[in-house]
Design a protein around this motif. Sequence first.
Motif, PDB file in Angstrom:
ATOM      1  N   ASN A  44      -5.436 -15.767 -15.366  1.00 37.45           N
ATOM      2  CA  ASN A  44      -6.807 -15.450 -14.979  1.00 37.45           C
ATOM      3  C   ASN A  44      -7.032 -15.714 -13.496  1.00 37.45           C
ATOM      4  OD1 ASN A  44      -7.323 -14.801 -17.646  1.00 37.45           O
ATOM      5  ND2 ASN A  44      -8.368 -16.714 -18.101  1.00 37.45           N
ATOM      6  N   MET A  45      -6.488 -16.825 -12.999  1.00 37.91           N
ATOM      7  CA  MET A  45      -6.649 -17.171 -11.588  1.00 37.91           C
ATOM      8  C   MET A  45      -5.941 -16.144 -10.702  1.00 37.91           C
ATOM      9  SD  MET A  45      -5.729 -20.717  -9.575  1.00 37.91           S
ATOM     10  CE  MET A  45      -4.041 -20.693 -10.126  1.00 37.91           C
ATOM     11  N   ILE A  46      -4.733 -15.766 -11.056  1.00 40.14           N
ATOM     12  CA  ILE A  46      -3.984 -14.766 -10.282  1.00 40.14           C
ATOM     13  C   ILE A  46      -4.751 -13.445 -10.265  1.00 40.14           C
ATOM     14  CG2 ILE A  46      -1.890 -13.337 -10.256  1.00 40.14           C
ATOM     15  CD1 ILE A  46      -0.441 -15.876 -11.440  1.00 40.14           C
ATOM     16  N   ASN A  47      -5.259 -13.028 -11.417  1.00 42.71           N
ATOM     17  CA  ASN A  47      -6.009 -11.771 -11.496  1.00 42.71           C
ATOM     18  C   ASN A  47      -7.293 -11.840 -10.684  1.00 42.71           C
ATOM     19  OD1 ASN A  47      -4.127 -10.401 -13.111  1.00 42.71           O
ATOM     20  ND2 ASN A  47      -4.960 -11.344 -14.945  1.00 42.71           N
ATOM     21  N   GLY A  48      -7.956 -12.990 -10.708  1.00 40.66           N
ATOM     22  CA  GLY A  48      -9.186 -13.153  -9.939  1.00 40.66           C
ATOM     23  C   GLY A  48      -8.941 -13.085  -8.442  1.00 40.66           C
ATOM     24  N   ILE A  49      -7.898 -13.754  -7.986  1.00 40.96           N
ATOM     25  CA  ILE A  49      -7.550 -13.718  -6.560  1.00 40.96           C
ATOM     26  C   ILE A  49      -7.175 -12.304  -6.155  1.00 40.96           C
ATOM     27  CG2 ILE A  49      -5.831 -14.476  -4.851  1.00 40.96           C
ATOM     28  CD1 ILE A  49      -5.800 -17.189  -6.402  1.00 40.96           C
ATOM     29  N   SER A  50      -6.373 -11.648  -6.989  1.00 41.79           N
ATOM     30  CA  SER A  50      -5.957 -10.279  -6.702  1.00 41.79           C
ATOM     31  C   SER A  50      -7.168  -9.349  -6.599  1.00 41.79           C
ATOM     32  CB  SER A  50      -5.009  -9.790  -7.791  1.00 41.79           C
ATOM     33  OG  SER A  50      -4.622  -8.467  -7.572  1.00 41.79           O
ATOM     34  N   LYS A  51      -8.121  -9.514  -7.510  1.00 44.56           N
ATOM     35  CA  LYS A  51      -9.326  -8.677  -7.497  1.00 44.56           C
ATOM     36  C   LYS A  51     -10.165  -8.945  -6.244  1.00 44.56           C
ATOM     37  CE  LYS A  51     -13.334  -7.456 -10.295  1.00 44.56           C
ATOM     38  NZ  LYS A  51     -14.060  -7.719 -11.544  1.00 44.56           N
ATOM     39  N   ALA A  52     -10.257 -10.216  -5.860  1.00 41.14           N
ATOM     40  CA  ALA A  52     -11.058 -10.577  -4.684  1.00 41.14           C
ATOM     41  C   ALA A  52     -10.460 -10.012  -3.403  1.00 41.14           C
ATOM     42  CB  ALA A  52     -11.175 -12.093  -4.581  1.00 41.14           C
ATOM     43  N   LEU A  53      -9.135  -9.916  -3.342  1.00 35.04           N
ATOM     44  CA  LEU A  53      -8.467  -9.438  -2.132  1.00 35.04           C
ATOM     45  C   LEU A  53      -8.291  -7.920  -2.104  1.00 35.04           C
ATOM     46  CD1 LEU A  53      -5.687 -12.156  -1.808  1.00 35.04           C
ATOM     47  CD2 LEU A  53      -7.829 -11.991  -0.524  1.00 35.04           C
ATOM     48  N   THR A  58      -6.401  -1.457   1.672  1.00 32.83           N
ATOM     49  CA  THR A  58      -5.127  -2.067   1.289  1.00 32.83           C
ATOM     50  C   THR A  58      -4.450  -1.232   0.215  1.00 32.83           C
ATOM     51  OG1 THR A  58      -5.979  -4.263   1.816  1.00 32.83           O
ATOM     52  CG2 THR A  58      -4.044  -4.172   0.413  1.00 32.83           C
ATOM     53  N   ASP A  59      -5.232  -0.766  -0.754  1.00 27.39           N
ATOM     54  CA  ASP A  59      -4.661   0.089  -1.800  1.00 27.39           C
ATOM     55  C   ASP A  59      -4.005   1.317  -1.172  1.00 27.39           C
ATOM     56  OD1 ASP A  59      -5.529  -1.633  -3.741  1.00 27.39           O
ATOM     57  OD2 ASP A  59      -7.242  -0.399  -4.350  1.00 27.39           O
ATOM     58  N   TYR A  60      -4.711   1.943  -0.243  1.00 30.13           N
ATOM     59  CA  TYR A  60      -4.186   3.142   0.423  1.00 30.13           C
ATOM     60  C   TYR A  60      -2.881   2.824   1.147  1.00 30.13           C
ATOM     61  CZ  TYR A  60      -3.731   6.906   3.823  1.00 30.13           C
ATOM     62  OH  TYR A  60      -3.256   7.931   4.598  1.00 30.13           O
ATOM     63  N   LEU A  61      -2.819   1.695   1.833  1.00 35.77           N
ATOM     64  CA  LEU A  61      -1.634   1.338   2.610  1.00 35.77           C
ATOM     65  C   LEU A  61      -0.462   0.868   1.744  1.00 35.77           C
ATOM     66  CD1 LEU A  61      -3.418  -0.462   5.553  1.00 35.77           C
ATOM     67  CD2 LEU A  61      -2.310   1.788   5.612  1.00 35.77           C
ATOM     68  N   ASN A  62      -0.691   0.671   0.461  1.00 37.31           N
ATOM     69  CA  ASN A  62       0.371   0.253  -0.434  1.00 37.31           C
ATOM     70  C   ASN A  62       0.890   1.401  -1.313  1.00 37.31           C
ATOM     71  OD1 ASN A  62       0.762  -2.492   0.208  1.00 37.31           O
ATOM     72  ND2 ASN A  62      -1.124  -3.007  -0.866  1.00 37.31           N
ATOM     73  N   LYS A  63       0.374   2.618  -1.081  1.00 34.25           N
ATOM     74  CA  LYS A  63       0.806   3.768  -1.883  1.00 34.25           C
ATOM     75  C   LYS A  63       1.549   4.757  -1.002  1.00 34.25           C
ATOM     76  CE  LYS A  63      -2.968   3.425  -5.160  1.00 34.25           C
ATOM     77  NZ  LYS A  63      -4.192   4.019  -5.664  1.00 34.25           N
ATOM     78  N   LEU A  64       2.682   5.228  -1.534  1.00 34.11           N
ATOM     79  CA  LEU A  64       3.438   6.256  -0.820  1.00 34.11           C
ATOM     80  C   LEU A  64       2.695   7.569  -0.871  1.00 34.11           C
ATOM     81  CD1 LEU A  64       7.048   5.551  -2.150  1.00 34.11           C
ATOM     82  CD2 LEU A  64       6.123   5.001   0.117  1.00 34.11           C
ATOM     83  N   ASP A  65       2.733   8.315   0.211  1.00 27.73           N
ATOM     84  CA  ASP A  65       2.116   9.622   0.272  1.00 27.73           C
ATOM     85  C   ASP A  65       3.226  10.643  -0.004  1.00 27.73           C
ATOM     86  OD1 ASP A  65       0.374  11.681   0.626  1.00 27.73           O
ATOM     87  OD2 ASP A  65       0.243  11.465   2.809  1.00 27.73           O
ATOM     88  N   LEU A  66       3.292  11.106  -1.250  1.00 26.45           N
ATOM     89  CA  LEU A  66       4.373  12.019  -1.640  1.00 26.45           C
ATOM     90  C   LEU A  66       4.001  13.454  -1.530  1.00 26.45           C
ATOM     91  CD1 LEU A  66       5.594  10.070  -4.781  1.00 26.45           C
ATOM     92  CD2 LEU A  66       6.540  10.009  -2.493  1.00 26.45           C
TER      93      LEU A  66
END
Length: 66
Positions: A44-53, A58-66
């Motif tokens: 739960n803590m990991i998921n909460g931190i991940s959601k907060a960040l 960031t999502d865009y910069l972590n996805k390959l543009d295929l």
Amino acid sequence: MMVTQKDVHNSIVVNASVWQKRYLSLQCGGSVEKINEVEQAMANMINGISKALKNSGTDYLNKLDL
């Protein structure tokens, strides 16, 4: 992707030292149910931190543009 209690458990099994496993078990009084609760709280803590960040940039910069 959400981290589950099972993911945390498997990570502990593979990555924790014998001493760390014994310490966690001792802190939980040797109770499997309490260990499961701690693992769930960690997930739960990991998921909460991940959601907060998380943000769209960031999502865009972590996805390959295929």
